[in-house]
Design a protein around this motif. Structure first.
Motif, PDB file in Angstrom:
ATOM      1  N   LEU A  21       2.211  -0.835  10.371  1.00 16.53           N
ATOM      2  CA  LEU A  21       1.387   0.240   9.811  1.00 16.53           C
ATOM      3  C   LEU A  21       2.164   1.042   8.775  1.00 16.53           C
ATOM      4  N   THR A  22       3.434   1.315   9.064  1.00 12.47           N
ATOM      5  CA  THR A  22       4.273   2.077   8.137  1.00 12.47           C
ATOM      6  C   THR A  22       4.500   1.318   6.837  1.00 12.47           C
ATOM      7  N   VAL A  23       4.799   0.012   6.958  1.00 18.57           N
ATOM      8  CA  VAL A  23       5.038  -0.803   5.757  1.00 18.57           C
ATOM      9  C   VAL A  23       3.790  -0.848   4.879  1.00 18.57           C
ATOM     10  N   VAL A  24       2.641  -1.110   5.490  1.00 15.51           N
ATOM     11  CA  VAL A  24       1.382  -1.192   4.739  1.00 15.51           C
ATOM     12  C   VAL A  24       1.038   0.162   4.125  1.00 15.51           C
ATOM     13  N   ALA A  25       1.221   1.239   4.887  1.00 17.92           N
ATOM     14  CA  ALA A  25       0.892   2.577   4.382  1.00 17.92           C
ATOM     15  C   ALA A  25       1.773   2.960   3.202  1.00 17.92           C
ATOM     16  N   PHE A  26       3.082   2.696   3.316  1.00 16.47           N
ATOM     17  CA  PHE A  26       3.988   2.982   2.211  1.00 16.47           C
ATOM     18  C   PHE A  26       3.637   2.162   0.979  1.00 16.47           C
ATOM     19  N   THR A  27       3.295   0.891   1.198  1.00 12.77           N
ATOM     20  CA  THR A  27       2.965   0.009   0.077  1.00 12.77           C
ATOM     21  C   THR A  27       1.704   0.480  -0.647  1.00 12.77           C
ATOM     22  N   ILE A  28       0.645   0.716   0.126  1.00 18.10           N
ATOM     23  CA  ILE A  28      -0.620   1.155  -0.484  1.00 18.10           C
ATOM     24  C   ILE A  28      -0.464   2.533  -1.121  1.00 18.10           C
ATOM     25  N   GLY A  29       0.232   3.435  -0.429  1.00 24.00           N
ATOM     26  CA  GLY A  29       0.433   4.775  -0.959  1.00 24.00           C
ATOM     27  C   GLY A  29       1.187   4.769  -2.274  1.00 24.00           C
ATOM     28  N   THR A  30       2.223   3.944  -2.363  1.00 22.85           N
ATOM     29  CA  THR A  30       2.993   3.845  -3.605  1.00 22.85           C
ATOM     30  C   THR A  30       2.158   3.253  -4.726  1.00 22.85           C
ATOM     31  N   PRO A  35      -1.829   4.015 -12.155  1.00 18.94           N
ATOM     32  CA  PRO A  35      -3.184   3.611 -12.558  1.00 18.94           C
ATOM     33  C   PRO A  35      -3.239   2.187 -13.101  1.00 18.94           C
ATOM     34  N   ASP A  36      -2.131   1.749 -13.725  1.00 23.22           N
ATOM     35  CA  ASP A  36      -2.095   0.388 -14.259  1.00 23.22           C
ATOM     36  C   ASP A  36      -1.826  -0.598 -13.128  1.00 23.22           C
ATOM     37  N   TRP A  37      -2.640  -1.665 -13.036  1.00 24.77           N
ATOM     38  CA  TRP A  37      -2.545  -2.616 -11.921  1.00 24.77           C
ATOM     39  C   TRP A  37      -1.204  -3.342 -11.890  1.00 24.77           C
ATOM     40  N   VAL A  38      -0.685  -3.688 -13.076  1.00 28.90           N
ATOM     41  CA  VAL A  38       0.601  -4.391 -13.134  1.00 28.90           C
ATOM     42  C   VAL A  38       1.719  -3.487 -12.610  1.00 28.90           C
ATOM     43  N   ASP A  39       1.748  -2.252 -13.051  1.00 22.49           N
ATOM     44  CA  ASP A  39       2.755  -1.298 -12.568  1.00 22.49           C
ATOM     45  C   ASP A  39       2.581  -1.028 -11.074  1.00 22.49           C
ATOM     46  N   SER A  40       1.348  -1.017 -10.632  1.00 23.20           N
ATOM     47  CA  SER A  40       1.055  -0.777  -9.224  1.00 23.20           C
ATOM     48  C   SER A  40       1.632  -1.891  -8.347  1.00 23.20           C
ATOM     49  N   VAL A  41       1.432  -3.133  -8.765  1.00 20.32           N
ATOM     50  CA  VAL A  41       1.959  -4.265  -8.000  1.00 20.32           C
ATOM     51  C   VAL A  41       3.482  -4.300  -8.063  1.00 20.32           C
ATOM     52  N   ARG A  42       4.024  -3.945  -9.231  1.00 21.82           N
ATOM     53  CA  ARG A  42       5.490  -3.897  -9.348  1.00 21.82           C
ATOM     54  C   ARG A  42       6.066  -2.866  -8.387  1.00 21.82           C
ATOM     55  N   SER A  43       5.366  -1.746  -8.216  1.00 26.96           N
ATOM     56  CA  SER A  43       5.832  -0.727  -7.276  1.00 26.96           C
ATOM     57  C   SER A  43       5.783  -1.239  -5.838  1.00 26.96           C
ATOM     58  N   ARG A  46       8.877  -3.216  -5.205  1.00 27.90           N
ATOM     59  CA  ARG A  46      10.045  -2.360  -4.990  1.00 27.90           C
ATOM     60  C   ARG A  46      10.046  -1.735  -3.596  1.00 27.90           C
ATOM     61  N   VAL A  47       8.894  -1.200  -3.172  1.00 22.98           N
ATOM     62  CA  VAL A  47       8.862  -0.495  -1.887  1.00 22.98           C
ATOM     63  C   VAL A  47       9.045  -1.456  -0.717  1.00 22.98           C
ATOM     64  N   THR A  48       8.475  -2.660  -0.806  1.00 20.69           N
ATOM     65  CA  THR A  48       8.654  -3.620   0.292  1.00 20.69           C
ATOM     66  C   THR A  48      10.065  -4.196   0.311  1.00 20.69           C
ATOM     67  N   ALA A  96       6.446 -10.904  -0.619  1.00 25.71           N
ATOM     68  CA  ALA A  96       6.150 -12.191  -1.263  1.00 25.71           C
ATOM     69  C   ALA A  96       4.762 -12.187  -1.895  1.00 25.71           C
ATOM     70  N   ILE A  97       3.805 -11.604  -1.193  1.00 24.26           N
ATOM     71  CA  ILE A  97       2.441 -11.522  -1.732  1.00 24.26           C
ATOM     72  C   ILE A  97       2.431 -10.690  -3.011  1.00 24.26           C
ATOM     73  N   ALA A  98       3.197  -9.597  -3.003  1.00 27.36           N
ATOM     74  CA  ALA A  98       3.272  -8.736  -4.184  1.00 27.36           C
ATOM     75  C   ALA A  98       3.909  -9.480  -5.360  1.00 27.36           C
ATOM     76  N   ILE A  99       4.961 -10.257  -5.076  1.00 31.28           N
ATOM     77  CA  ILE A  99       5.612 -11.025  -6.144  1.00 31.28           C
ATOM     78  C   ILE A  99       4.656 -12.074  -6.711  1.00 31.28           C
ATOM     79  N   TYR A 100       3.953 -12.768  -5.831  1.00 34.83           N
ATOM     80  CA  TYR A 100       2.988 -13.777  -6.289  1.00 34.83           C
ATOM     81  C   TYR A 100       1.893 -13.130  -7.146  1.00 34.83           C
ATOM     82  N   THR A 101       1.394 -11.993  -6.685  1.00 32.87           N
ATOM     83  CA  THR A 101       0.345 -11.285  -7.437  1.00 32.87           C
ATOM     84  C   THR A 101       0.859 -10.845  -8.798  1.00 32.87           C
TER      85      THR A 101
END
Length: 212
Positions: A21-30, A35-43, A46-48, A96-101
């Protein structure tokens, strides 16, 4: 609530659930900060990477801390190491999912990499998968206790090497990476000291038993 009581309450799958729950919450929150989807996925990448590092480090030094600094908290870390390790595997799955995305969004990402650049991370993921699978009774019984111990000991050091390589290669680009690199180096020293202290205790116990 003392530390032992906290570990009794956050035992097993409850602890894993809190980690997940903490990992998912930190990821989604970050991700929501960009606003930019590419920057969002890059973040998210980093957080994971950071949550994975913290969880792995905790599992890596748990047994050594229990030997060097025996307490209810450190003994609790050892008892819950399986679930902390599975939490690390989950965190790195999200990573890994974030990197693939990100690779799907940035068409220049994958072509800029080659098999040499991907080899350390791929090797690390292979061991993470094998260690996660053998954290369950069925696969663990299938390979036997000796192979299980060798797999997990080797996997730990392989993942340490991957983290070290990853941080070390980034230091020339950003000196801030020297911090996690130094922390990891210190963790290696702690683990080796723990192993040495454990070996000394075993020799002392064997000597005492032989003289009894």
């Amino acid at each position: 609530m003392n530390k032992e009581t906290a570990f009794r309450y956050l035992h097993g799958w409850k602890l894993f659930g809190l980690i997940a729950l903490t990992v998912v919450a930190f990821t989604i929150g970050t991700m929501q900060l960009y606003p930019d989807w590419v920057d969002s996925v890059r973040s998210a990448i980093r957080v994971t990477a950071r949550t994975s590092f913290i969880l792995f480090l905790t599992a890596f030094v748990a047994s050594a801390l229990a030997v060097l600094i025996p307490s209810g908290f450190t003994r609790g870390l050892v008892r819950e190491r399986r679930y902390i390790g599975l939490g690390f595997a989950l965190s790195h799955l999200v990573h890994a999912i974030a990197i693939y995305t990100y690779g799907q969004l940035n068409v220049e990402f994958w072509p800029a990499r080659n098999w040499i650049a991907n080899a350390p991370g791929s090797t690390g993921y292979l061991f993470i998968i094998l260690m996660a699978l053998t954290s369950f009774q069925g696969p663990a019984s299938l390979i036997g206790p000796v192979a299980w111990k060798r797999l997990h000991a080797t996997g730990m050091w392989v993942i340490v090497a991957v983290f070290c390589y990853s941080y070390f290669m980034r230091i020339p680009m950003d000196s801030v990476y020297a911090i996690p690199y130094s922390i990891l180096a210190a963790a290696v020293v702690v683990r080796l000291l723990g192993k040495q202290a454990q070996a000394v205790r075993r020799r002392q116990s064997a000597l005492a038993a032989s003289q009894a």
